[in-house]
Enzyme design. Sequence first.
Site, PDB file in Angstrom:
ATOM      1  N   CYS A  60       0.825  -1.209   0.000  1.00  0.00           N
ATOM      2  CA  CYS A  60       0.000   0.000   0.000  1.00  0.00           C
ATOM      3  C   CYS A  60       0.858   1.256   0.000  1.00  0.00           C
ATOM      4  O   CYS A  60       0.564   2.225  -0.704  1.00  0.00           O
ATOM      5  CB  CYS A  60      -0.933  -0.006   1.206  1.00  0.00           C
ATOM      6  SG  CYS A  60      -2.018   1.435   1.292  1.00  0.00           S
ATOM      7  N   CYS A  95      -7.090  -1.224   8.098  1.00  0.00           N
ATOM      8  CA  CYS A  95      -8.293  -0.398   8.214  1.00  0.00           C
ATOM      9  C   CYS A  95      -9.479  -0.971   7.460  1.00  0.00           C
ATOM     10  O   CYS A  95     -10.587  -0.990   7.974  1.00  0.00           O
ATOM     11  CB  CYS A  95      -7.998   1.006   7.705  1.00  0.00           C
ATOM     12  SG  CYS A  95      -9.455   2.070   7.647  1.00  0.00           S
TER      13      CYS A  95
END
Length: 380
Positions: A97, A197
């Site tokens: 990411c 998340c």
Amino acid sequence: MNVKRKRVIVGMSGGVDSSVAALLLKKQGYDVIGIFMKYYNFECPWREDSIDAMLVSQSLKIPFYIIDITKNYKNLIIDYLYKEYKKGYTPNPDIICNSKIKFKFFLEKSIFLKSDFIATGHYVRKKEINENGKISYKIISGIDSNKDQSYFLCKLNKVQIKKSIFPLGWLNKKEVREIANKYNLINANKKDSQGICFIGKIKFLNFLKKKLAEKKGIIIEINKNSHIFKYKQKKLFSKKIEYKKEYGKIIGHHIGAHYFTKGQRKGLKIGGYKYPLFVIEKDITKNILYVGMGKNHPGLYTKVICIKKYNIHWINKKKIKTKIEVECRIRYRQNFKKATLYKKNNDLYVEFEIPQLAVNGGQFIVWYINNEVIGSGLIS
């Protein structure tokens, strides 16, 4: 500090770290712009976090924008996760990411907003090196060893590092919270985010089940005194142990080998043993889990790791004639582990001084010299 009003984009997560990073940069005279990235809608508290980031930006009197990258995130991270777990690997989405999402899109946005730099709240240090007029940059561990996040930035490229500022690298977490309280930031005492998340409040197993169907298979126990461990990795370049059904005994069943990782004990649902059972290997093709009893079982430990040449990433490439001494991490917040890097046919072999627990394919190993990130590799 005279920075001549250089403009910097700060990745605002809604947490205290990125908020203090923005505050410090403004105090240093930068023209600061706050950016919040919306990654995913999967029961993630992104809305609350974005409001916190917006309120902090308002209190700092800096512009604030929200970027919706949910489509890119799904393609590059969510789909990647499912794909890797299906193949039997244990991926690290945070590292991917950072290099393919966060820093990539921050840089693209910085061009649009005519920004000179990008910044985040990572606990790492960046050092500029001038060798005969040639400028290069290093990533150094943050001074707070408990919060050091250099592991997560091991895949950044040279441009991403050059354009980045890390204001928190010289601070510890306590100091960051003290700064936030001193300037009355609304999130000064907000808890740090835990886990990934996008899965929000959903258990990770349930997240995997959304795309990876259950598939009943057998669990085989391998005795710690099995003959297969007698010559385990005796030679540096020897092949990995091949587990076979006939080497152990069937003791139960599982709901899918792709749901488990090496070193896992939860979810096996087998009792009656003196010590806990741990996954020591899995055969995705045959859908078999191999387990061993006790945390000292030899099947849990790895002495040598192979990194294929196409999975190697250098930040500060070192010439390796035969070998080089380094310190390594195979997971976040792990203490440095002494190891030796060997080069063979352009592949790298990492030999640990002490065998390491629960090394999983798909994870990243990062090697350091004197706290500097030298390079990293995807574990085969």
